[in-house]
Structure formats: C-alpha cells, structure tokens
Write a protein that holds these residues in place. Structure first.
Motif, PDB file in Angstrom:
ATOM      1  N   LEU A 132       0.840  -1.202   0.000  1.00  0.00           N
ATOM      2  CA  LEU A 132       0.000   0.000   0.000  1.00  0.00           C
ATOM      3  C   LEU A 132       0.871   1.247   0.000  1.00  0.00           C
ATOM      4  CD1 LEU A 132      -2.714   1.411   0.153  1.00  0.00           C
ATOM      5  CD2 LEU A 132      -2.824   0.875   2.595  1.00  0.00           C
ATOM      6  N   THR A 133       1.960   1.205   0.794  1.00  0.00           N
ATOM      7  CA  THR A 133       2.871   2.341   0.829  1.00  0.00           C
ATOM      8  C   THR A 133       3.463   2.613  -0.551  1.00  0.00           C
ATOM      9  OG1 THR A 133       3.433   1.760   3.094  1.00  0.00           O
ATOM     10  CG2 THR A 133       4.912   3.270   1.963  1.00  0.00           C
ATOM     11  N   GLY A 161       1.906   6.833  -6.498  1.00  0.00           N
ATOM     12  CA  GLY A 161       0.759   7.682  -6.836  1.00  0.00           C
ATOM     13  C   GLY A 161       1.111   9.149  -6.651  1.00  0.00           C
ATOM     14  N   ARG A 200       2.195   1.870  -3.444  1.00  0.00           N
ATOM     15  CA  ARG A 200       1.120   2.449  -4.260  1.00  0.00           C
ATOM     16  C   ARG A 200       0.983   3.939  -4.015  1.00  0.00           C
ATOM     17  NH1 ARG A 200      -2.236  -0.261  -7.959  1.00  0.00           N
ATOM     18  NH2 ARG A 200      -2.840  -2.322  -7.251  1.00  0.00           N
ATOM     19  N   LEU A 201       0.978   4.308  -2.719  1.00  0.00           N
ATOM     20  CA  LEU A 201       0.776   5.713  -2.364  1.00  0.00           C
ATOM     21  C   LEU A 201       1.959   6.560  -2.821  1.00  0.00           C
ATOM     22  CD1 LEU A 201      -0.768   5.315   1.224  1.00  0.00           C
ATOM     23  CD2 LEU A 201      -1.959   5.995  -0.871  1.00  0.00           C
ATOM     24  N   VAL A 202       3.182   6.051  -2.599  1.00  0.00           N
ATOM     25  CA  VAL A 202       4.364   6.844  -2.966  1.00  0.00           C
ATOM     26  C   VAL A 202       4.430   7.033  -4.485  1.00  0.00           C
ATOM     27  CG1 VAL A 202       6.877   6.896  -2.989  1.00  0.00           C
ATOM     28  CG2 VAL A 202       5.662   6.230  -0.907  1.00  0.00           C
TER      29      VAL A 202
END
Lengths: 197, 197
Positions: free
Chosen positions: A154-155, A161, A157-159
């Motif tokens: 998830l991290t 993104g 993905r966020l970074v």
C-alpha cells in the motif's frame, strides 16, 4: 494539377516522436488516427511510414524512452551504494526528477492501459520497476530505517501515486523547478509534515 | 412498422446520472455524445431530455455531488474543533474517504478541464476547497505543529495529488478498504515513512 503543394518531410525520427507523444497525450493513444498524426506533423501518412511501421511503433519508442530513464536511475551510485533507506530516498527523488525532465514521455507511460503489445510490455516493465523499489523499501524496513507498521504494498502504491500525480500539474515553464518538487516530495515521503522533535 | 421495439424508460434521475458518470469517465465528457449516453442508458435521446436539459446538466449534477461531499467534510466536528493540525489531518483523511466512497463522481470531478460553464464552476469550487485546507495547514504551521520549512502551496499540491492519485488504482471490490487507505495516507502525510524515535 492539384492546388495543394506537397510539404517536404523535414522530420527526424526524434522530432516525429515528439509530435506523436504530444498528440497521444492530448487525444489518447486509442483515439489518435494515423491521419491525425500526419496532420499534426505536417507531413503525409506515407511519410510517417517512411520513419516507422505505424502508431504502435511510435508508442513503443516513446514509452521505452520513459522506462529506460527510470531504470537508468536504479543503476546510479545513489541507488546502489549505502544504506537501503538512503537508496530508497534517492530513487523516489530521482523518479520524480525523471518525470519532470521527461514529462511528455512519462505522462504517456502513466496512461498506458494494456490494449496492445507495446502497452502490455510497458506495463510489465513498470511492474518490474515498482518491484525493484518495493524491494529497496523492504530492505530499509528490515534495517529498522523505515516504519514497519505500514503495509509495504500500500505504501508503494501511495508513494508512486504521489510521484505520478506531479505529471498532472507540473509545467516546465512554471515557477517551481523539478529539483524543488523532488526535494519537497522526498522530504514529505520520508519525514512527513509533522516536525521531528 | 419498425422492427425495433421502443424500450420503456425505467430510469430515475439518479440512475441516469450514474450511467452518465460512468460513460463520461470512460470516454471523456467532451468525447461523449447524447447518442452514446442514450445508448448506454438503453433509452432514447428524447427520454434523456425528459430528465435533464442535456449533457452539461448531467455533468453539473455529477460534479456538484462530488463537491458537496467534500465540502460537507469541512463542516464536521473533526474539521471544526481542536488544534489546527488535528483538523488538517482529519480533512486529509476525510477527503480520501470521500474519494473512495464516491469514486465515479470524484473521478469525474478530477478530470474536469474548464471548457464549459459547469466545468468552470466546478474548478472554482475545487480551488475554494483547496484554499480552505491550505488555511488549515497554515494555521497548524503557525501553531508549530506542522513543519515551517516546506512551501505551503507546494505541499498542498503534493498532498492533494497524493489523495487524488488514489482514484487511479482504488477499486471498491479490491482487497483494501477505504478506511485502510485513508489511515495509511494520513499517516504517511503527517509522519512520513521514517520511524519517529
């Protein structure tokens, strides 16, 4: 005798590619016809076929350039030497810099959806890149230098993104340099907005 | 006598809007014709005009719904009471939650470019929302609860870019809940990936 004069093809493969990338980014790759490419380049369709085999080759050349730039960053000393957390921070910053320096090409890469072979190959290389960076982050977590409480997928993905979102608003002629964006983004990702006491 | 039977219009304004938002998100607002909307809804063009004045009204209804949800978050106790840093963190998390809960509507809002009156109005409300959140961040910096060394406008761009990027990959039927994403995102933004000692 036709009234329309034939325009000479002054394009290099390089300049034709730049035109194609801009058209793809505005109209979408699927929505762009060879007629529209020819019109935007100011040459005939057959002149385009003189340079490339077609639309998909132009797409492949463009996304390959974007991907080669991203992968090159992984082979730089900053990504290879030192603690994993520093290598991770280096790659996040470099990915952001690569995006702003190569903006039209990376923007096109980010919009690739996988309908053609060229697109599927690009998506596979993107996934490989993401995995390489996720491995760096995992090594930094193992070292105790990144928080273990956040889910690494998830991290990641966020970074990514966050990095990719820069393509939505960054303009090379705007007031902010790519270095400033990359520094602020890297600092936000590593240290957050709350002051460290 | 025509071979094609007339299909009854079973749409409510609500269900028609949902169809239109999906079509706009796939084909783009500019690229969608009333014919395509009618086909996707399974009704005639004149049936659509029975519900709305046209394409632009559908767009206005859709982005208004997205914006109303975002602004409603600013009036909740978590956004109004307590230290500015906590209110800022609340709004970042709530904006992310609003995006995943209202995904097609917020996705459409994020793609608005300003070619029509409805789009320009939406962009103006988005800017107002951004300013309200930037004011919260500035108040938290003044309190010493957010870092003063990051440029507040650039930070706001990055944080909203991060939130908005979730629309690119989040799927309601995927393995991650909206709450999990909002928590991870809020934690990343406030505290960063490096452990706090």
């Amino acid at each position: 005798m036709p009234a329309v004069a034939k325009r000479a093809d002054r394009h290099t493969p390089e300049s034709l590619l730049a035109v194609a990338v801009d058209v793809f980014n505005v109209r979408g790759y699927d929505g762009t016809s060879m007629e529209e490419l020819a019109k935007a380049a100011g040459i005939t369709k057959s002149s385009i076929y003189h340079h490339v085999s077609g639309k998909e080759e132009l797409l492949r050349l463009a996304v390959t350039r974007a991907l080669d730039g991203l992968f090159a960053a992984l082979d730089e000393p900053g990504a290879l030497e030192g603690p994993a957390v520093d290598r991770f921070a280096y790659v996040v910053r470099r990915t952001c810099l690569e995006l702003v320096r190569n903006l039209p090409y990376v923007t096109l890469l980010l919009r690739v959806r996988g309908n053609t072979g060229a697109e599927r190959d690009a998506l596979e290389r993107r996934r490989e890149f993401d995995h390489r960076v996720a491995d760096l982050a995992a090594a930094a977590v193992a070292d105790g230098d990144l928080r273990p409480d956040l889910d690494p997928r998830l991290t990641a993905r966020l970074v990514f993104g966050l990095v990719n979102s820069v393509a939505e608003w960054y303009r090379p002629d705007g007031p902010v340099t790519g270095e400033t964006v990359a520094d602020a983004l890297g600092s936000l990702v590593l240290d957050g907005l709350r002051p460290r006491s």
